[in-house]
Enzyme design. Structure first.
Site, PDB file in Angstrom:
ATOM      1  N   GLU A 148     -17.558   9.937   4.295  1.00  0.00           N
ATOM      2  CA  GLU A 148     -16.953   8.646   4.639  1.00  0.00           C
ATOM      3  C   GLU A 148     -16.043   8.205   3.504  1.00  0.00           C
ATOM      4  OE1 GLU A 148     -19.673   5.370   4.985  1.00  0.00           O
ATOM      5  OE2 GLU A 148     -20.879   5.988   3.272  1.00  0.00           O
ATOM      6  N   ASP A 173       0.860  -1.170   0.000  1.00  0.00           N
ATOM      7  CA  ASP A 173       0.000   0.000   0.000  1.00  0.00           C
ATOM      8  C   ASP A 173       0.904   1.230   0.000  1.00  0.00           C
ATOM      9  OD1 ASP A 173      -2.253   1.593   0.028  1.00  0.00           O
ATOM     10  OD2 ASP A 173      -3.240   0.479   1.626  1.00  0.00           O
TER      11      ASP A 173
END
EC number: 3.2.1.37
Length: 861
Positions: A616, A269
């Protein structure tokens, strides 16, 4: 073409006087043979650069620039002229893996089409977010509704996630027997990763039980590796039992490669390796962090400062050998050969996909079909739905009624058109009143004046945005956009400020002239992350240079007819992401009664509420009541909306509530204040048509919840505790709306299951008849769960099969499901393994995970 010239020159350099094809240049050899040969010709410094997600060209060997990082979460992302499908958590609610395959077959086609157009038609080069390696799907388990990235997943169940994830990979990568892969897909984030966003760079998960690890967090990754042959796996940010996931030999070598047989690429990542020494402090510096990641098995680093640039130093210091480096370089070169990226495009079937394959009518139809199938009818008192078209005047109100960015979700591309819910309803209902009503969270109403009282320098209505692909607003602009609604954009979640604009290193200027039609106070609201300045009539009002989203409010005291030249200047800074909100508005206090007065004579109100991807998502600069850093601190509906719904109910209105969200909302009060509740998720470019089709009966809803809808915040365990106890339908049975639940406009009767021994390698074939006993055609999803009766500490039930059936009124269809040995496999504490134990098992089958919706029978092994 430039590409062919580049390749020809490279071949000439490589061939030299002998004019002999080198092994890596021979497309008839295997990708592995070619990779081994090419690796042998690289210097150590060149090998290190190839192990970065942004790999530079090596002209002497004919290696082009290549980017490993692109996104296709629910369609080709970070570009325009694409098809935008619903968010994955919504597509999981379709329980339709066959349709999901079509979605990602289209996504991969559009990815190849834009790649071919740029590389071959325009003689261009590879670009970040436009390459052939896509970091999709997210197969983490949505264990807690507060996680902002849960919207990217396929819900809370390991089996559903596995089944859907396989179809994503197959749609992206293309047929296994093809000469080249269409794209390379990536299973992420490995492993045990599901928030909080605000601790992901520092978290150390030491409380994950062996049962939860193997039964909940690992199955989807295993299935995608073994059954879908996914070509990439992304290791996660956090530590697991003290080891960073990207430096975990247990995860990356012992389990992934040795146990599961994974042969392909592990990517980090972005910034995960730097976290070793910057946040986790498990390594002292970049050199030691690099050696730890490489030795554990991380092949490619996605980063910003790139620890892997220190790889040659790590070799010189003896922390790892060049032979170890070669293993990783060979894997990534195999990938590039497997994609056909290094070969003449005439050899690659996918290179023939034309640009005309982008955003077609056929792909829009699939987007509409999927959007319809995601919609879940949660409540329908007195069968208020479906509505009769034009039988009476109705109203549509709420913050998500006409919210285009909400429809798109996160990690999205920009479609050529978007049908909002208001647009969809307008197309069916002529007797209609639209009132915005309220904001998502703010108790003020912003009466936007961009469309009515603002004119751009070139004479158009609204606000003009000019963008440059540099941070100095220098040279020819990259693109221009116009806005008649408030600007609300962010690069968090891989959104872009404008189609095809990079998400880093850009600048923008927003301009308009506002003319006050009436005397009074108006406000210019600007909220941004980065460097931003506001000018009014040429005078600087403020300048901010900040990494966290910072709101500003500038008051304009205007006389009637007074003009204000407004200009916002913006440039990105080296932060996690950029964001920008701009509005020219009159600020009004919410007056529920005034709005209700406008509804005189109207009985039925469609209220479109919920939340949005601006609240979100991934590590976002959001910190307001109920929301923190991309996550939620409360799953309750925002107070301003809840109070509005109560006021409508008190006024005697019949309320049809359409909830838009990428996660579960606690809607217990709304079961009282609303007559119908429809869960629409973030439904994509065709979502407005899909919602309207359901509301007016042109489509019979058949979606089933992919996540548990809890009653309130009090039902949730500690967010940072990764134990599954008390979470999801597998360990919790007091939901407001349970996993697998969804109503229809017709009725179904589930018959008795027939269980027979299988002859094809499975254990049992299970046939379940379902009859449509109503008057409308519809679809029902039959779900099969297993309960292990000799395992009191295990899950209450576990999904092991499902089939969505389209059944005409009065007809019967049969769900044909299989139970394999793996279907009855659970964690065995005695042997510390996943295994199928002899004993009694309950087969539960029906229309949701709720016990009352399930029939059961017992089998003995």
């Amino acid at each position: 073409m430039k590409y062919q010239l580049f390749l020809s020159l490279a071949l000439c350099v490589g061939l030299g006087a002998s004019a002999q094809t080198l092994p890596y240049q021979n497309p008839n050899l295997s990708a592995k043979e070619r990779a081994v040969d090419l690796c042998s010709r690289l210097t150590l410094e060149e090998k290190a650069m190839l192990m970065l997600d942004e790999s530079p060209a090596i002209p002497r060997l004919g290696i082009k620039k290549f980017f490993w990082w692109s996104e296709a979460l629910h369609g080709a992302a970070n570009m325009g002229n694409v098809t935008n499908f619903p968010e994955p958590v919504g597509m999981a609610a379709s329980f339709n893996p066959h349709l999901l395959f079509k979605v990602f077959d289209i996504a991969s086609t559009e990815f190849r089409a834009q790649y071919n157009h740029r590389m071959y038609d325009l003689n261009g080069e590879d670009m970040k977010m436009r390459s052939l390696s896509v970091w999709t799907p997210n197969v983490n388990i949505f264990r807690d509704p507060r996680w902002g990235r849960g919207q990217e997943t396929y819900g809370e169940d390991p089996y559903l996630t596995s089944v859907m994830g396989v179809q994503v990979v197959k749609g992206l990568q293309g047929p296994e027997d093809a000469r080249y892969r269409k794209l390379w897909a990536c299973a992420k984030h490995y492993a045990v990763h599901s928030g909080p966003e605000y601790t992901r760079h520092t978290a150390n998960l030491t409380d994950v039980s062996a049962r939860d690890f193997w039964e909940t967090y690992m199955p989807a990754f295993k299935t995608l590796v073994k059954d879908a042959k996914v070509r990439e796996v992304m290791c996660a940010y956090q530590r697991l039992d003290d080891d960073p996931c990207c430096g975990s030999t247990r995860l990356l070598q012992q389990i992934l490669r040795d146990e599961w047989g994974f042969e392909y690429l592990v990517v980090s990542d972005c910034g995960a390796v730097s976290d070793f020494y910057e946040n986790h402090k498990s390594s002292s510096d970049a050199v030691h962090g690099t050696s730890k990641a490489v030795l554990a098995g991380t092949d490619v680093e996605c980063g910003f400062n790139y620890a892997y640039k220190s790889l040659p130093e790590a070799v010189r210091k003896g922390l790892l050998s060049e032979k170890e480096v070669d293993k990783h370089v060979i894997r990534l070169l195999e990938g590039r050969f497997d994609l056909g990226e290094m070969d003449d495009p005439s050899l690659v079937e996918w290179s023939k996909i034309p640009y005309s394959a982008m955003s077609t009518k056929a792909s829009a139809n699939v987007a509409l079909d999927m959007a319809r199938q995601t919609i879940v009818l949660l409540q329908n008192k007195n069968n208020i739905l479906p509505l009769k078209k034009n039988a009476e005047k109705i109203a549509i109100i709420g913050p998500n009624a006409h919210n285009e960015p909400m429809m798109w979700g996160n990690y999205n591309g920009t479609p050529n058109h978007t049908v909002t819910i208001l647009d969809g309803v307008k197309a069916k209902q002529k007797k209609l009143v639209y009132i915005p009503g309220c904001d998502l969270t703010n108790d003020k109403v912003m009466e936007c004046h961009l469309a009515t009282d603002c004119v751009t320098p070139d004479g158009k209505k609204g606000l003009k945005g000019t963008f440059w692909n540099n941070t100095e607003m220098a040279g020819k602009p990259f693109t221009t956009e116009y806005y008649t609604k408030p600007v609300n954009v962010t690069t968090a979640g891989m959104h872009v400020f404008a189609p095809n604009l990079p998400i880093e290193d850009f600048s923008a200027k927003y301009e308009t002239t506002f003319t006050a039609k009436e005397a009074g106070e108006y406000v210019v609201n600007v909220e941004s992350t980065g460097h931003f300045e506001l000018y009014v009539n040429g005078k600087q009002q403020f300048v901010n240079h900040i990494w966290r989203a910072t709101p500003t409010r500038t008051v304009l005291k205007a006389e009637k007819g007074q003009k204000f030249d407004i200009e916002v200047r913006f440039q990105t800074v080296k932060t996690w992401g950029a964001s920008m909100k701009i509005d020219v508005a009159r600020e009004l206090n919410i007056d529920y009664q005034e709005t209700i007065a406008q509804l005189k004579g109207i009985n039925k109100v469609i209220f479109c509420g919920g939340i949005a991807p601006s609240l979100e998502g991934e590590e976002m600069p959001v910190n307001i009541e109920g929301f923190k850093g991309g996550d939620r601190t409360s799953i309750e509906l925002p107070k301003v909306q809840r109070e509005f719904l109560k006021a409508l109910k008190a006024a005697g209105k019949q309320v049809i509530y359409v909830n838009c969200s990428g996660s579960a909302i606690a809607l217990q009060p709304e079961t009282e204040s609303c007559d119908a509740i429809v869960q629409a998720w973030y439904p994509g470019q065709e979502g407005g048509t899909a919602v309207a089709d359901v509301l007016f009966g042109d489509y019979n809803p058949g979606g089933k919840l992919s996540v548990t809808f809890y009653k309130n915040d009090q039902q949730l365990p500690d967010y940072e505790d990764y134990s599954m106890k008390g979470r999801t339908y597998r360990y919790f049975d007091d939901a407001l709306f349970p996993f697998g639940y969804g109503l229809s406009y017709t009725t179904f009767e589930v018959g008795e299951a027939k269980v027979e021994a299988a002859t094809d390698g499975a254990l049992y074939n299970v046939q379940i008849p379902v009859t449509n006993t109503g008057t409308k055609n519809g679809s029902e999803t039959i779900q099969l769960y297993i309960r292990n009766l000799q395992d009191p500490d295990g899950p209450l039930k576990s999904l092991r099969g499902f089939e969505r059936l389209d059944i005409k009124a009065g007809k019967t269809a049969t769900a044909n499901l299989k139970l394999t040995k793996e279907s009855l496999e659970f964690w065995d504490a005695e042997t510390n393994t996943m295994r199928t134990k002899p004993g009694k098992y309950e087969i539960l089958y029906g229309t949701s995970s709720l016990d009352k919706d399930l029939k059961k029978l017992t089998i003995t092994l």
